[in-house]
Enzyme design. Structure first.
Site, short mmCIF file in Angstrom:
data_model
loop_
_atom_site.label_atom_id
_atom_site.label_comp_id
_atom_site.label_asym_id
_atom_site.label_seq_id
_atom_site.Cartn_x
_atom_site.Cartn_y
_atom_site.Cartn_z
N ALA A 170 -11.27 31.69 29.39
CA ALA A 170 -10.81 32.09 28.06
C ALA A 170 -11.71 33.18 27.51
O ALA A 170 -12.57 33.71 28.22
CB ALA A 170 -10.77 30.88 27.12
N ASN A 171 -11.52 33.52 26.25
CA ASN A 171 -12.39 34.46 25.56
C ASN A 171 -12.62 33.96 24.14
O ASN A 171 -12.16 32.89 23.77
CB ASN A 171 -11.78 35.87 25.58
CG ASN A 171 -10.40 35.90 24.94
OD1 ASN A 171 -10.23 35.52 23.79
ND2 ASN A 171 -9.40 36.34 25.69
N ARG A 172 -13.33 34.76 23.36
CA ARG A 172 -13.75 34.30 22.03
C ARG A 172 -12.77 34.63 20.91
O ARG A 172 -13.10 34.53 19.73
CB ARG A 172 -15.12 34.90 21.69
CG ARG A 172 -16.24 34.41 22.60
CD ARG A 172 -17.59 34.94 22.10
NE ARG A 172 -18.68 34.43 22.90
CZ ARG A 172 -19.17 35.04 23.98
NH1 ARG A 172 -18.64 36.20 24.37
NH2 ARG A 172 -20.16 34.53 24.65
#
Length: 408
Positions: free
Chosen positions: A215-217
């Site tokens: 995932a990412n932020r």
């Protein structure tokens, strides 16, 4: 009347706080979304579990909560609702409101909000008749705070008189009247009426095994703000959202997905659309093979290899789709060469506009954004703005373009 409206309900300390539960039920039945705030005094009469169960949303209590501030922040919580309702409103809370005190979450929200406020006082008749309370109420009314009650009747102390909390049905009727008046006053141009706009928002979660994912932020804050701004301009908005903690924008139809494959499928199913704004931070890769069980560390052995596969390119897919929206807008989250990378991305993806931003700082999850709008005509640099203002500017440009006043 209350469909897609958002109510911030503050419950303060009074034995009549149980009526707030019934008010919450009636508001939700009428179509409103209720975000509850419980003071320390309120929590002595109704439990957070009961309030949360009926509201269907997390209860906000602590001004100093690290988790709460990270997820939404008290200032943003004060600006989200269409109406703030304080029921019951104790004498103490009314006094703090009148004098601008902000020593807990509820009073801080009331001082920070720019939305209409309705208070429903509840207290002993002698407290209601006290000159201090009367002066506080006169000051609040002068400032535009709406008031319902209190009613005359029996009280918890085996006394009777004015000070009894208004009945939930009475409060509901006033909420409907206030919101109806506010909507009539705010009814401005709706240049996107009759238009359908597709928006993507948030990250995607690409599973590796049953407990891990790539995932990412991304918080989804910018994408959700864009969806809300478009809805306020009259658009029928379909918001395809990855996993986020953001509240649903009023007026938008929200489709929740986890992975890039699911997001693309949801976007294609939502077509046709007049415009598509791809604000989601879609993971570029996914695991080539999903492990059926949790991958385990083996002492003395290297980590298991992780083979990656490319995810579908949602922006390019919509740009080249047989039912391509008239206007396709992408986002470019960059950490270097922001504008040049965005210019190249617009050509490569075949979209009309790219909204580029530098995410090397606090943009992902932050409250502000500084973007560059890349179009066929060149690059327009916007100043650092709250994400809601970025959304408003972009929505206005979309409306102008779809109306034929500007070229994509």
């Amino acid at each position: 009347m209350l469909a897609n409206s958002r109510i911030l309900l503050i419950v303060s300390g009074s034995v009549s706080a149980y009526k707030a539960l019934e008010l919450t039920r009636l508001l939700r039945k009428a179509g409103a979304r209720v975000t509850p705030v419980l003071t320390a005094g309120g929590a002595r009469f109704v439990t957070p579990h009961a309030v949360q169960a009926i509201a269907g949303e997390a209860v906000h209590q602590d001004l100093w909560s690290l988790a709460g501030e990270a997820e939404i922040g008290h200032i943003r919580l004060a600006r989200l609702p269409d109406l703030v309702v304080v029921a019951p409103a104790s004498a103490d809370l009314l006094a703090k409101m009148a004098n601008g005190l902000a020593d807990d979450l509820a009073t801080t929200l009331l001082l920070a909000t720019d939305r209409p406020v309705l208070v429903a006082p509840a207290m002993n008749w002698a407290m209601w008749a006290h000159p201090a309370t009367r002066a506080n109420m006169a000051l609040l009314r002068e400032r535009g705070v709406a008031v319902i009650g209190p009613n005359d009747g029996a009280m918890a102390e085996a006394e009777a008189g004015p000070g009894r909390l208004a009945e939930p049905a009475e409060m509901l009727a006033v909420v409907e009247r206030l919101l109806g008046a506010a909507r009539a006053a705010d009814a401005g141009p709706r240049p996107l009426a009759g238009r359908h706009v597709l928006v993507t928002s948030g990250p995607t979660h690409e599973p590796i095994d049953p407990v891990r994912y790539i995932a990412n932020r991304s918080s989804g804050r910018q994408g959700h703000a864009i969806a809300g701004a478009l809805a306020r301009l009259g658009a029928r908005v379909t918001l395809v959202s990855g996993p986020v903690s953001q509240p649903d924008p009023p007026g938008a139809t929200v489709l929740r997905v986890e992975t890039a494959v699911e997001m693309l499928a949801a976007c294609e199913a939502a077509l046709p659309a007049d415009a598509a704004i791809c604000a989601a931070a879609v993971a570029d890769w996914r695991s080539a093979g999903l492990a059926g069980q949790k991958l385990k560390k083996v002492p003395g052995q290297p980590p298991p290899p992780l083979e990656l596969a490319l995810n579908p390119d949602i922006l390019a897919s919509l740009s080249g789709h047989a039912r391509r929206p008239r206007l396709v807008v992408g986002f470019a989250a960059e950490t270097e060469n922001v504008v040049s990378n965005a210019v190249a991305k617009r050509q490569r993806k075949g979209c009309d506009w790219i909204v580029a931003n530098d995410v090397s700082g606090d943009v992902m999850g932050g409250a502000e954004n500084a973007v560059h709008l890349v179009t066929a005509g060149g690059v327009e640099d916007w100043p650092r703005l709250p994400k809601e203002e970025v959304a408003g500017r972009l929505a206005a440009l979309v409306a102008e373009t779809l109306a034929g006043g500007a070229e994509a």
